[in-house]
Design a protein around this motif. Structure first.
Motif, PDB file in Angstrom:
ATOM      1  N   GLU A 235      87.410  23.076  28.407  1.00  0.00           N
ATOM      2  CA  GLU A 235      86.543  24.182  28.823  1.00  0.00           C
ATOM      3  C   GLU A 235      85.402  23.651  29.692  1.00  0.00           C
ATOM      4  N   TRP A 236      84.827  22.521  29.306  1.00  0.00           N
ATOM      5  CA  TRP A 236      83.735  21.907  30.080  1.00  0.00           C
ATOM      6  C   TRP A 236      84.226  21.507  31.477  1.00  0.00           C
ATOM      7  N   LEU A 237      85.419  20.886  31.538  1.00  0.00           N
ATOM      8  CA  LEU A 237      85.975  20.447  32.830  1.00  0.00           C
ATOM      9  C   LEU A 237      86.212  21.639  33.765  1.00  0.00           C
ATOM     10  N   GLU A 264      80.040   6.201  33.484  1.00  0.00           N
ATOM     11  CA  GLU A 264      78.836   6.263  32.639  1.00  0.00           C
ATOM     12  C   GLU A 264      78.182   7.639  32.710  1.00  0.00           C
ATOM     13  N   SER A 265      78.082   8.191  33.950  1.00  0.00           N
ATOM     14  CA  SER A 265      77.467   9.518  34.130  1.00  0.00           C
ATOM     15  C   SER A 265      78.269  10.585  33.416  1.00  0.00           C
ATOM     16  N   LEU A 266      79.599  10.516  33.537  1.00  0.00           N
ATOM     17  CA  LEU A 266      80.445  11.503  32.873  1.00  0.00           C
ATOM     18  C   LEU A 266      80.276  11.420  31.353  1.00  0.00           C
ATOM     19  N   ASN A 267      80.303  10.209  30.835  1.00  0.00           N
ATOM     20  CA  ASN A 267      80.183  10.004  29.384  1.00  0.00           C
ATOM     21  C   ASN A 267      78.855  10.564  28.869  1.00  0.00           C
ATOM     22  N   ARG A 268      77.781  10.312  29.620  1.00  0.00           N
ATOM     23  CA  ARG A 268      76.452  10.782  29.229  1.00  0.00           C
ATOM     24  C   ARG A 268      76.395  12.306  29.225  1.00  0.00           C
ATOM     25  N   GLN A 269      76.957  12.932  30.278  1.00  0.00           N
ATOM     26  CA  GLN A 269      76.954  14.400  30.362  1.00  0.00           C
ATOM     27  C   GLN A 269      77.720  15.027  29.193  1.00  0.00           C
ATOM     28  N   ILE A 275      80.267  16.398  23.073  1.00  0.00           N
ATOM     29  CA  ILE A 275      81.691  16.043  23.193  1.00  0.00           C
ATOM     30  C   ILE A 275      81.799  14.517  23.223  1.00  0.00           C
ATOM     31  N   VAL A 276      82.459  13.948  22.235  1.00  0.00           N
ATOM     32  CA  VAL A 276      82.609  12.496  22.137  1.00  0.00           C
ATOM     33  C   VAL A 276      84.003  12.099  22.621  1.00  0.00           C
ATOM     34  N   LEU A 277      84.034  11.162  23.551  1.00  0.00           N
ATOM     35  CA  LEU A 277      85.314  10.683  24.079  1.00  0.00           C
ATOM     36  C   LEU A 277      85.829   9.505  23.254  1.00  0.00           C
ATOM     37  N   THR A 278      87.137   9.517  23.003  1.00  0.00           N
ATOM     38  CA  THR A 278      87.765   8.369  22.335  1.00  0.00           C
ATOM     39  C   THR A 278      88.492   7.493  23.347  1.00  0.00           C
TER      40      THR A 278
END
Length: 299
Positions: A235-237, A264-269, A275-278
């Motif tokens: 949904e965010w994408l 890094e920017s994507l992960n921070r946003q 939303i935590v990425l694995t």
């Protein structure tokens, strides 16, 4: 740079079938252009129209400065759009001499053109003794006899073995290096990537991309993403214009970038949104991946 050929909204219909639809692009002097697309995409029809063997339904094409009739313009064009067709019992040189008589050009060029395609040592061999690759090379020599400003080739390596393919590609590069503009139609991405400076990608008669090959290759890449909050991630994408599209593949979300964005920017946003990425990997798209994206996006 001087224009060699311009297509404006060219369309060709065969009954209910639209083979070419509003096709527009310009070929400039000194480049190698590839019309790239799957079989049945309208490549050969397009070449047939500009060579005056197929009538267009609408639109126009303009040779050179537009002040030259198509009949006169084609005297400055060399083309192979069908299988090589020479007399089997005549030698290479004899067949080319006959072509010179038909085209009204001086036969003094025969040995020079045979040299270009690497067949000078076989000039006195009968055509029937030639391999498929040699026949294709002789056809190229034939198309060069009038010193054309542009050489047009339809699927020049079709049916050849790897050695024959390599020889034809090297010959195309050699001819281009001597200043002849080349337009070739191919369904082989590898061919266009190796010999062309510019590419027009078409599918079902519609242009999907037109421009330099290396610019097409200069994409922003894509991210491979995984998260336990998959629905929130998708949904965010879908709401962010940094991404042109995304898809699911092998349990990962592949998100194609529309703009430059680092990991890094994507992960921070995403972390700010809870939303935590694995899994997070950024990759560059190959020309093949971009081609498949373009051609698969059109239903």
């Amino acid at each position: 740079m001087e224009n060699i050929l311009t297509l404006n909204n060219l369309t060709k219909k065969f009954g209910a079938l639209t083979a070419v639809k509003d096709l527009s692009f310009t070929i400039k002097k000194g480049n190698v252009y590839g019309i790239l697309g799957p079989n049945g995409s309208g490549k050969s029809t397009t070449l047939g129209i500009v060579l005056n063997v197929v009538n267009s339904t609408s639109g126009e094409f303009i040779w050179f400065d537009g002040n030259t009739s198509t009949h006169d313009a084609l005297k400055k064009v060399g083309a192979i759009i069908e299988r090589p067709n020479f007399y089997p019992y005549m030698t290479a040189a004899q067949n080319l001499k006959l072509v010179c008589q038909i085209k009204g050009v001086d036969s003094s060029k025969i040995e020079e053109k045979l040299e270009v395609v690497g067949l000078l040592d076989r000039k006195d061999s009968k055509f029937r003794t030639f391999s498929l690759g040699m026949k294709q090379r002789l056809a190229i020599a034939s198309a060069l006899l009038n010193d054309p400003e542009i050489l047009i080739l339809d699927e020049p390596t079709n049916g050849l073995d790897p050695q024959g393919i390599h020889q034809i590609r090297e010959i195309i590069k050699k001819i281009a290096s001597q200043g002849t503009t080349i337009l070739l139609a191919s369904h082989l991405l590898d061919e266009v990537e190796k010999v062309c400076s510019h590419v027009v990608i078409i599918r079902k008669g519609v242009k999907l991309y037109s421009g330099p090959v290396d610019e097409m290759n200069a994409s922003y890449g894509f991210f491979e993403l995984k998260s336990d909050q998959k629905s929130a991630l998708t949904e965010w994408l879908s709401k962010h214009n940094d991404f042109k599209n995304f898809k699911e593949e092998d349990g990962k979300i592949i998100a194609f970038l529309a703009h430059e964005l680092d990991a890094e920017s994507l992960n921070r946003q995403l972390f700010k949104e809870g939303i935590v990425l694995t899994h997070l990997v950024k990759r560059k798209e190959s020309l093949e991946e971009q081609f498949l994206q373009l051609t698969n996006n059109l239903n």
